[in-house]
Write a protein that holds these residues in place. Structure first.
Motif, short mmCIF file in Angstrom:
data_model
loop_
_atom_site.label_atom_id
_atom_site.label_comp_id
_atom_site.label_asym_id
_atom_site.label_seq_id
_atom_site.Cartn_x
_atom_site.Cartn_y
_atom_site.Cartn_z
N ASP A 27 9.29 -6.80 -2.89
CA ASP A 27 7.89 -7.06 -3.20
C ASP A 27 7.10 -7.66 -2.14
OD1 ASP A 27 5.54 -8.10 -4.37
OD2 ASP A 27 6.44 -8.38 -6.32
N ILE A 28 5.92 -7.04 -1.81
CA ILE A 28 5.12 -7.39 -0.94
C ILE A 28 4.77 -8.86 -0.80
CG2 ILE A 28 2.73 -7.12 -0.07
CD1 ILE A 28 2.80 -4.31 -0.63
N VAL A 85 6.66 -1.81 0.55
CA VAL A 85 7.17 -2.96 1.44
C VAL A 85 7.34 -2.89 2.88
CG1 VAL A 85 8.81 -4.98 1.31
CG2 VAL A 85 7.63 -3.93 -0.84
N GLU A 88 4.18 -2.32 4.79
CA GLU A 88 3.69 -3.74 4.99
C GLU A 88 4.30 -4.76 6.00
OE1 GLU A 88 0.51 -6.49 4.35
OE2 GLU A 88 0.68 -4.24 3.69
#
Length: 128
Positions: A27-28, A85, A88
Motif C-alpha cells: 500500500d502506498i 507502489v 511511488e
C-alpha cells in the motif's frame, strides 16, 4: 548412495532454511510510515519481479547471505502485483526503478540503492 552424494556435494541431511522477517509492502500509505520509521531505524526495500529469473536468483542469494542480526526493517515489494507502489517508491525516495533493486532508507531519504548482482555485494552493516 551416501558415497555418491558426498562425492558430488549432496547431503542426506536437510538444510535448515533461513526465514527472513519480510514485511509485505502493498500500500502506498506504507511509504510514509517507512520514511518516518527510518528516522530511528534503517529501512530496506527489496523490489522483486516474480517473473524474472535474475530477480529470483538475486533474491535467493540475498536471503541466504542476509545477516539476521541487522537491526533494520526489511520490506518486500512484488512489483508485478503492486506496480503503483513500486512506481511511488521511485517518486518518494528519488530512485530510478530497477528490478531487482535494494533501497536503503535513513532519515526519510534513500541513502543507497543498487540492483541486480550488486545487491549481494552491498555491505548493509555500514547503514545501520
Amino acid at each position: 548412495m551416501g558415497f555418491i552424494n558426498k562425492l558430488f556435494g549432496g547431503t542426506s541431511e536437510p538444510k535448515e532454511e533461513k526465514v527472513l522477517p519480510w514485511i509485505n509492502l502493498t500500500d502506498i500509505k506504507q511509504l510514509d510510515s517507512i520514511a518516518e520509521k527510518s528516522k530511528t531505524k534503517t529501512q530496506l526495500v527489496f523490489k522483486h519481479s516474480t517473473r524474472c529469473g535474475i530477480s529470483s536468483m538475486v533474491l535467493k542469494q540475498f536471503e541466504t547471505q542476509y545477516n539476521l542480526d541487522l537491526n533494520v526493517d526489511l520490506y518486500y515489494v512484488d512489483l508485478l502485483n503492486v506496480r503503483e507502489v513500486s512506481n511511488e517508491i521511485g517518486y518518494k525516495f528519488q530512485v530510478m526503478h530497477q528490478s531487482p533493486q535494494l533501497i536503503v532508507i535513513k532519515n526519510g531519504v534513500a541513502v543507497a540503492h543498487t540492483s541486480h548482482g550488486a545487491i549481494n555485494d552491498m555491505d548493509l552493516s555500514t547503514f545501520v
